[in-house]
Design an enzyme around this catalytic site. Structure first.
Site, PDB file in Angstrom:
ATOM      1  N   ASP A 131       0.338  -0.927   0.014  1.00  0.00           N
ATOM      2  CA  ASP A 131       0.184   0.225  -0.309  1.00  0.00           C
ATOM      3  C   ASP A 131       0.722   1.468  -0.021  1.00  0.00           C
ATOM      4  O   ASP A 131       1.857   1.734  -0.986  1.00  0.00           O
ATOM      5  CB  ASP A 131      -1.004  -0.407   1.216  1.00  0.00           C
ATOM      6  CG  ASP A 131      -1.875   0.763   1.227  1.00  0.00           C
ATOM      7  OD1 ASP A 131      -3.115   1.516   0.156  1.00  0.00           O
ATOM      8  OD2 ASP A 131      -1.895   1.373   2.014  1.00  0.00           O
TER       9      ASP A 131
ATOM     10  N   HIS B 198      -7.783  -6.076   1.116  1.00  0.00           N
ATOM     11  CA  HIS B 198      -6.792  -5.154   0.311  1.00  0.00           C
ATOM     12  C   HIS B 198      -5.431  -5.589   2.220  1.00  0.00           C
ATOM     13  O   HIS B 198      -4.618  -4.716   1.840  1.00  0.00           O
ATOM     14  CB  HIS B 198      -6.950  -3.503   1.166  1.00  0.00           C
ATOM     15  CG  HIS B 198      -5.924  -2.280   0.853  1.00  0.00           C
ATOM     16  ND1 HIS B 198      -5.560  -2.592   0.159  1.00  0.00           N
ATOM     17  CD2 HIS B 198      -5.727  -1.211   1.269  1.00  0.00           C
ATOM     18  CE1 HIS B 198      -4.463  -1.496  -0.303  1.00  0.00           C
ATOM     19  NE2 HIS B 198      -5.105  -0.858   0.674  1.00  0.00           N
TER      20      HIS B 198
ATOM     21  N   TYR C 151      -0.198  11.297   2.525  1.00  0.00           N
ATOM     22  CA  TYR C 151      -2.176  10.956   1.664  1.00  0.00           C
ATOM     23  C   TYR C 151      -1.940  12.387   1.549  1.00  0.00           C
ATOM     24  O   TYR C 151      -2.238  12.834  -0.307  1.00  0.00           O
ATOM     25  CB  TYR C 151      -3.451  10.570   2.527  1.00  0.00           C
ATOM     26  CG  TYR C 151      -3.439   9.415   2.194  1.00  0.00           C
ATOM     27  CD1 TYR C 151      -4.595   8.931   1.200  1.00  0.00           C
ATOM     28  CD2 TYR C 151      -3.663   8.689   3.226  1.00  0.00           C
ATOM     29  CE1 TYR C 151      -4.638   7.469   1.091  1.00  0.00           C
ATOM     30  CE2 TYR C 151      -3.461   6.794   3.315  1.00  0.00           C
ATOM     31  CZ  TYR C 151      -4.063   6.920   2.476  1.00  0.00           C
ATOM     32  OH  TYR C 151      -4.154   5.296   2.738  1.00  0.00           O
TER      33      TYR C 151
END
Length: 288
Positions: free
Chosen positions: A100, A265, A206
């Site tokens: 990720d 995920h 992010y």
């Protein structure tokens, strides 16, 4: 904490204080966690790989017990963090296994410092440049957290004090089996994100998406030359919307793919046996 067999350390690298775990002896392998995790995410891989490899398992900048620096969350800087950490530990070259957000750091590390990356395994990752390039209503719905966590200040204000509710929702919705993570596992992440700066550090990761895309545009036509593994959970909504094998074949010259059945995920936590088999096969040629 991660597995009981590890030792835990701190050191300064690239100007910030890192926490990392270490286990095993042999050719070095660096494990880079994703969101919303910490180095704890690799507990099953540590147990499987420590008999053959020297494992270095850091908390990324802004996560876990590593410093929550005010800046430096673009992936070039975060890749330089890992390069500096390797240097501090006397590691000239390593295999990188990354999930990720960590895979974004690992991809930038492999492109900016190809001499230090012997092999690269990217777990459940659609690179940021490609994800935003395909953005539409359906993609935005599946990747809502990219947009929400990219907002300045508001996510922290809404989530602080409710870390358990927020994390339990994300972790259970991102696994194929909603009970794959135990209450103790979720509590380990709640503890990390409830620390001062714990939310901000992850969200700054992010918020660097514009810088990340700009950096990726610079060398978008440069393929990785090192052996590369793309591994993903076959049941994760975002992965089902794209052709993961095609995406990574455009990024790497020497690609192996490993979709993991009945996994979302977090395949390394949800289906560790299957993931460890794939990682052991991929890492086997790495002799240091």
């Amino acid at each position: 904490m991660v597995a009981e067999s590890t030792t835990h350390h701190r050191c300064v690298a690239n100007g910030i204080k890192f926490h990392y775990a270490e286990a095993g002896e042999g050719p070095p392998v660096v494990l880079l966690h994703g969101f919303p995790e910490t180095s704890y995410a690799w507990r099953y891989q540590i147990e499987a790989l420590k008999t053959r490899y020297r494992l270095i398992v850091p908390d990324l900048r802004g996560y876990g017990a590593t410093d929550k620096a005010p800046t430096g969350y673009d992936k070039r800087t975060m890749a330089n963090d890992i390069r500096a950490l390797m240097s501090e530990l006397g590691i000239e070259r390593a295999a990188i296994v990354a999930h990720d957000r960590g895979a974004r750091v690992g991809l930038r590390l492999a492109k900016d410092h190809p001499d230090v990356v012997a092999r690269f395994a990217a777990l459940d990752n659609i690179p940021t440049r490609l994800l935003f390039g395909m953005m539409n209503a359906k993609v935005a719905q599946a990747s809502w957290f990219f947009l929400f966590q990219g907002v300045r200040d508001l996510p922290e204000a809404l989530i602080q004090g409710r870390e358990e509710l927020w994390l339990r929702y994300i972790l259970t919705s991102w696994t194929y089996d909603p009970g794959a993570l135990s209450d103790a596992d979720i509590a380990a992440y709640v503890h990390a994100y409830a620390q001062p700066g714990g939310l901000r550090g992850a969200f700054e990761d992010y918020r660097a998406w514009r810088e990340d895309i700009a950096q990726d545009e610079e060398d978008k036509d440069v393929k990785l030359r090192c052996p590369t593994l793309a591994l993903w959970g076959a049941e994760f909504e975002a992965a089902k919307m794209v052709d993961m094998a095609e995406i990574w074949s455009g990024l790497a010259e020497d690609l192996t793919t490993a979709p993991i059945a009945l996994a979302g995920h977090l395949p390394h936590e949800e289906r560790p046996v299957e993931v460890n088999v794939a990682l052991e096969a991929f890492l086997a040629p790495w002799k240091g």
